[in-house]
Design an enzyme around this catalytic site. Structure first.
Site, PDB file in Angstrom:
ATOM      1  N   ASP A 172      30.485  59.624  55.168  1.00 31.63           N
ATOM      2  CA  ASP A 172      30.067  59.569  53.895  1.00 31.63           C
ATOM      3  C   ASP A 172      29.871  61.158  53.547  1.00 31.63           C
ATOM      4  OD1 ASP A 172      28.850  59.280  51.368  1.00 31.63           O
ATOM      5  OD2 ASP A 172      27.458  57.735  51.961  1.00 31.63           O
ATOM      6  N   CYS A 224      25.136  52.307  47.160  1.00 30.76           N
ATOM      7  CA  CYS A 224      25.859  53.460  46.578  1.00 30.76           C
ATOM      8  C   CYS A 224      24.817  53.859  45.465  1.00 30.76           C
ATOM      9  CB  CYS A 224      27.418  53.387  46.272  1.00 30.76           C
ATOM     10  SG  CYS A 224      28.336  52.554  47.317  1.00 30.76           S
ATOM     11  N   HIS A 236      31.638  56.230  53.076  1.00 25.00           N
ATOM     12  CA  HIS A 236      30.803  55.616  51.575  1.00 25.00           C
ATOM     13  C   HIS A 236      31.540  54.328  51.450  1.00 25.00           C
ATOM     14  CE1 HIS A 236      28.425  56.457  48.261  1.00 25.00           C
ATOM     15  NE2 HIS A 236      29.461  55.939  47.620  1.00 25.00           N
TER      16      HIS A 236
END
Ligand SMILES: *[C@@H]1O[C@H](CO)[C@@H](O)[C@H](O)[C@H]1NC(C)=O
Ligand SMILES: *[C@@H]1O[C@H](CO)[C@@H](O)[C@H](O)[C@H]1NC(C)=O
Ligand SMILES: *[C@@H]1O[C@H](CO)[C@@H](O)[C@H](O)[C@H]1NC(C)=O
Length: 278
Positions: free
Chosen positions: A211, A164, A243
């Site tokens: 995502d 991330c 995500h």
């Protein structure tokens, strides 16, 4: 911007019980790794040290693991999501890289104040948090950790997996002269095309089809830029994932658990490919 920032941080931390992964995998096999080396829960096995004002989580490979010798003088520089080294899953994944034979170091990217596991706590301002932790604040932390690995620990080759928030920095540090040789990013956020264009080494991406940040359009754009770099690259897309899946998957769900483990093994195999001969 509001929506994107919220989505970046919005997955609730899940603490899921279960067995700790076996400590060394199957030591007779020199090169193969499998999901048995991935720990999803239990106590982290590494320790924290200070390098200047930066806390490092360090986890060392077992010298008796036959994979360790083949990875002498290499290190994994683990770049976390916004939950930092305070998140158990991050330490446990760092430990898992150590079980794959890599000395692994994860710097605290947030000076002891990462995003809270539940970002809906009163008073947490996502916009302010991300603004305070842009490249001007984060690059020096990673650069000092690269220097520590090379100068204090004698490391000559560094692989950086980033998750991330950290995924962007895996790219930034594979640029020429930044000190990372091989990169990997799982569901990267805030990654800019100029940062992809600047890579000077191979990178691998693990992407989530759900995502909203690194979505189909962003992935296609990233692929076009990767192609233009002339570097080796890999882009793997995992169905049914969101995500954050490579760190904070619901491991009670077989599909999510499989994807998390596979994304981890993707990173290990990518690093092995460039670091381990024969
Ligand atoms: C940490 O140390 C570096 C180098 O000495 C310095 O530039 C930086 O301002 C320090 N950061 C904090 C938060 O104290
Ligand atoms: C959050 O931080 C941003 C940037 O510092 C600021 O503009 C905004 O007013 C803050 N929001 C709240 C709800 O405090
Ligand atoms: C995690 O997955 C299990 C199995 O599919 C499911 O029963 C559970 O509700 C999930 N937990 C959350 C918090 O979504």
């Amino acid at each position: 911007m509001r929506a994107a920032s919220f989505s970046l941080l919005s997955t609730t931390l899940l603490l899921v019980g279960g067995a700790v992964a076996g400590s060394h995998g199957k030591s007779a096999e020199c090169s193969a790794v499998d999901a048995s080396i991935v720990a999803h829960s239990g106590q982290p096995v590494g320790s924290e040290v200070k390098n200047g004002n930066v806390t490092l989580y360090i986890t060392k490979p077992d010298k008796k693991n036959p994979r360790t010798k083949a990875r002498a003088n290499t290190a994994v520089l683990y770049l976390t999501d916004v939950f930092g080294i305070a998140l158990p899953e991050n330490k446990l994944l760092a430990d898992s890289f150590a079980r794959a034979g890599y000395l692994t170091v994860a710097p605290d990217l947030f000076g002891g104040s990462p995003a809270p596991g539940d970002i809906n706590v009163p008073g947490f301002n996502t916009t302010a948090f991300l603004a305070a932790h842009g490249p001007a604040a984060t690059d020096p932390i990673i650069a000092s950790t690269v220097a520590y690995l090379r100068d204090q620990l004698g490391v000559t080759r560094i692989a950086a997996p980033g998750y991330c928030f950290g995924g962007r920095y895996a790219f930034r540090f594979v640029a020429s002269g930044r000190g990372v040789d091989v990169g990997y990013a799982a569901h990267p956020s805030l990654l800019e095309s100029g940062e992809i264009a600047a890579i000077a080494g191979p990178v691998s991406i693990a992407a989530a089809d759900g995502d909203t940040l690194f979505n189909a359009q962003a992935r296609a754009a990233a692929e076009a830029v990767l192609l233009g770099t002339g570097q080796k690259y890999q882009v793997d897309l995992y169905s049914g994932t969101q995500h954050g899946f490579a760190v904070r998957a619901n491991v009670s769900d077989e599909s999510q658990r499989w994807a998390k483990e596979e994304a981890f093994l993707q990173a290990v195999r990518w690093f092995d490919r460039f670091f381990v001969k024969g």
